[in-house]
Design a protein around this motif. Structure first.
Motif, PDB file in Angstrom:
ATOM      1  N   SER A 332      42.388  46.094  37.258  1.00  0.00           N
ATOM      2  CA  SER A 332      42.763  45.206  36.158  1.00  0.00           C
ATOM      3  C   SER A 332      43.253  43.861  36.690  1.00  0.00           C
ATOM      4  O   SER A 332      42.975  42.809  36.089  1.00  0.00           O
ATOM      5  CB  SER A 332      43.835  45.852  35.276  1.00  0.00           C
ATOM      6  N   PHE A 333      43.953  43.866  37.814  1.00  0.00           N
ATOM      7  CA  PHE A 333      44.393  42.598  38.408  1.00  0.00           C
ATOM      8  C   PHE A 333      43.186  41.723  38.729  1.00  0.00           C
ATOM      9  O   PHE A 333      43.159  40.533  38.404  1.00  0.00           O
ATOM     10  CB  PHE A 333      45.204  42.864  39.681  1.00  0.00           C
ATOM     11  N   VAL A 336      41.252  40.507  35.380  1.00  0.00           N
ATOM     12  CA  VAL A 336      42.011  39.541  34.565  1.00  0.00           C
ATOM     13  C   VAL A 336      42.217  38.234  35.317  1.00  0.00           C
ATOM     14  O   VAL A 336      42.190  37.153  34.718  1.00  0.00           O
ATOM     15  CB  VAL A 336      43.364  40.153  34.138  1.00  0.00           C
ATOM     16  N   SER A 337      42.391  38.299  36.651  1.00  0.00           N
ATOM     17  CA  SER A 337      42.599  37.070  37.417  1.00  0.00           C
ATOM     18  C   SER A 337      41.395  36.143  37.330  1.00  0.00           C
ATOM     19  O   SER A 337      41.538  34.916  37.438  1.00  0.00           O
ATOM     20  CB  SER A 337      42.910  37.399  38.873  1.00  0.00           C
ATOM     21  N   GLY A 355      51.970  36.831  30.663  1.00  0.00           N
ATOM     22  CA  GLY A 355      51.758  37.799  31.735  1.00  0.00           C
ATOM     23  C   GLY A 355      53.006  38.613  32.024  1.00  0.00           C
ATOM     24  O   GLY A 355      52.937  39.825  32.253  1.00  0.00           O
ATOM     25  N   GLN A 359      53.287  42.618  31.725  1.00  0.00           N
ATOM     26  CA  GLN A 359      53.739  43.424  32.863  1.00  0.00           C
ATOM     27  C   GLN A 359      54.910  44.315  32.467  1.00  0.00           C
ATOM     28  O   GLN A 359      54.979  45.485  32.882  1.00  0.00           O
ATOM     29  CB  GLN A 359      54.136  42.526  34.031  1.00  0.00           C
ATOM     30  N   THR A 387      47.500  49.985  34.672  1.00  0.00           N
ATOM     31  CA  THR A 387      46.450  49.053  34.236  1.00  0.00           C
ATOM     32  C   THR A 387      47.050  47.846  33.530  1.00  0.00           C
ATOM     33  O   THR A 387      46.685  46.694  33.803  1.00  0.00           O
ATOM     34  CB  THR A 387      45.464  49.769  33.302  1.00  0.00           C
ATOM     35  N   ALA A 391      47.302  43.801  34.849  1.00  0.00           N
ATOM     36  CA  ALA A 391      46.820  42.663  34.055  1.00  0.00           C
ATOM     37  C   ALA A 391      47.906  41.604  33.907  1.00  0.00           C
ATOM     38  O   ALA A 391      47.650  40.395  34.018  1.00  0.00           O
ATOM     39  CB  ALA A 391      46.358  43.156  32.681  1.00  0.00           C
TER      40      ALA A 391
END
Length: 478
Positions: A332-333, A336-337, A355, A359, A387, A391
């Motif tokens: 997911s990182f 989304v990045s 964000g 988180q 997940t 994100a």
């Protein structure tokens, strides 16, 4: 002078050298150099139990395996940036990467625990020579949309490397390639470094500061003393039983830090270039971005260390399962990045605030899963929270790294990147020291499950701080 004269004199002028441009292969190569040190900070987390068993190392020595790398890395980063400005960034990148490969080999072949600690300290020093050149090269060889894209990719690489390092560590330990067991987590760097050196020699342009300054000796020494008196007692204090030297070192920290600031301010006022120019902090984007990076990085590294220990020693998961439990966070990182630059272009730095809130939801879900299912916790139960947390992190870290350097002049690219990475690395080391020590101190009285849930709730308080700080960020990134 006639027109004819002007035409005849023009060819004898020295041609202006075109500015160096970082191409796609060059960018991929320096990003590989950025990934290696961060992967190696986290890759040992899931390997520590195996290292301790194989080398008969106690808890204090094992913490030195982590802290020795992190402290030497943090202490020398700003100096590494200055040396790159002075002698050439590609040159320092190549030497740093080569040294990283040699020291990784030394780690992998270490015959005993103290040899491993020494090799890890040397590995951290090599990383400090290599990593500042990455951001400095990007700053010096890109502009406009190209720079924004490169910085976004750097931020994505940094965040993904920290999660992927832990996953990779678990896979390599369990694979036991050719009987190497835990040693593979270090030996894997050697072939990667060889490839990186070949690519860097061909694709990374050489840059240096147009007005290089000599190394600031007093500033370098005082910064090293400041970081050592803070990080060493915090990382080693609990395992060592908080002996007198840890309290004396912590008491010396504010005096060392104060002396460092006074020396650097004097150098700045005299028109010299100190190791960390106080005038650099006049840049609002740099100052406020750094302030937010500290609690974010403390929470990130603390979480990664604690979850690795809890899943292996408490939930009795193997190294692969413990590492793969974080794979949803990594996926997911990364995804989304990729959307980060477009979101920032439309909504500005309020994306960072969103964000943080996302988180927080993810960490709360993981704390709930621990509370409800411990000790029968599985990766599937952690997946929703991991997940969502990944994100949320992806909407913070890449954007903050880009913001911090957005107004730093190219001539000070090495200094600016060194300051930023030192701040981040010191905070990563503090995260292991503070949240890790909190977790381990709670385990005897509360049990590992409740200690993990409590630590996650403490991290939530840190996330609330980052959300509040994000409201003070400049709305746009230049």
């Amino acid at each position: 002078m006639t027109d004819t004269d002007s035409l005849t004199t023009t060819p004898v002028r020295a041609p202006t050298a075109p500015p160096s441009v970082l191409g796609g292969l060059g960018l991929s190569t320096v990003l590989l150099g950025a990934a290696l040190p961060l992967i190696d900070f986290f890759i040992v987390n899931v390997a520590l139990p195996t290292i301790g068993h194989d080398l008969s190392a106690n808890e204090a020595v094992l913490e030195l395996v982590v802290a020795g790398y992190g402290v030497s890395y943090a202490v020398l980063l700003v100096l590494g940036g200055r040396l790159g400005d002075l002698f050439g960034r590609r040159r320092l990148f190549l030497w740093g990467m080569a040294a990283f490969g040699v020291t990784s080999l030394a780690c992998g072949l270490a015959p005993d625990a103290w040899s491993l600690v020494a090799a890890r300290v040397a590995q951290g020093a090599a990383a400090a020579a290599m990593l500042p050149q990455v951001l400095a090269t990007i700053q010096a060889t890109t502009s406009g949309a190209h720079r924004a894209r490169a910085m976004s990719l750097y931020g994505a690489t940094a965040g993904l490397s920290m999660v992927a390092g832990q996953i990779l560590g678990g896979v390599l330990v369990a694979a036991d390639i050719a009987g190497t067991d835990w040693r593979a987590v270090f030996l894997v760097n050697v072939p990667v470094v060889v490839v990186g050196l070949v690519l860097a020699a061909r694709a990374v342009p050489e840059t240096r500061s147009s007005h290089p300054e000599p190394v600031d000796g007093p500033g370098t020494v005082l910064l090293a003393v400041s970081l050592l008196t803070l990080l060493v007692p915090l990382t080693e204090g609990r395992a060592a039983g908080w002996p007198l030297w840890t309290w004396l070192a912590l008491a010396a920290f504010p005096f060392a830090a104060g002396a460092f600031y006074l020396v650097e301010r004097r150098e700045d006022r005299l028109g010299r270039t100190p190791l960390v120019p106080p005038s650099l902090f006049a840049l609002t984007s740099l100052r406020r971005g750094l302030v937010m990076i500290v609690p974010f990085s403390i929470g990130f590294s603390g979480f990664m260390f604690v979850i690795a220990v809890a899943l292996q020693q408490g939930a009795r998961l193997g190294p692969v399962a413990a590492g793969l439990a974080l794979s949803p966070m990594a996926v997911s990182f990364f995804l989304v990045s990729l959307a980060g630059p477009r979101l920032v272009a439309r909504y500005g730095t309020r994306v960072v605030t969103a964000g943080g809130l996302i988180q927080a939801v993810g960490v709360a879900l993981m704390a709930l899963a621990v509370w409800r299912s411990w000790p029968d916790l599985t990766w599937l139960q952690l997946m929703p929270g991991a997940t969502i947390a990944g994100a949320g992190q992806a909407l913070q870290l890449p954007i903050l790294l880009r913001l911090v350097l957005s107004e730093v002049p190219s001539a000070r690219a090495g200094v600016g990147s060194g300051v930023m990475i030192t701040t981040q690395q010191s905070a990563l080391a503090l995260g292991v020291a503070t949240l890790g020590s909190l977790f381990l101190s709670l385990v005897p009285g509360m049990g590992m499950g409740d200690a993990l849930a409590t630590t996650l709730l403490v991290q939530l308080a840190g996330i609330a701080l980052t959300v509040a700080l994000s409201l003070r960020l400049p709305r746009t990134i230049s």
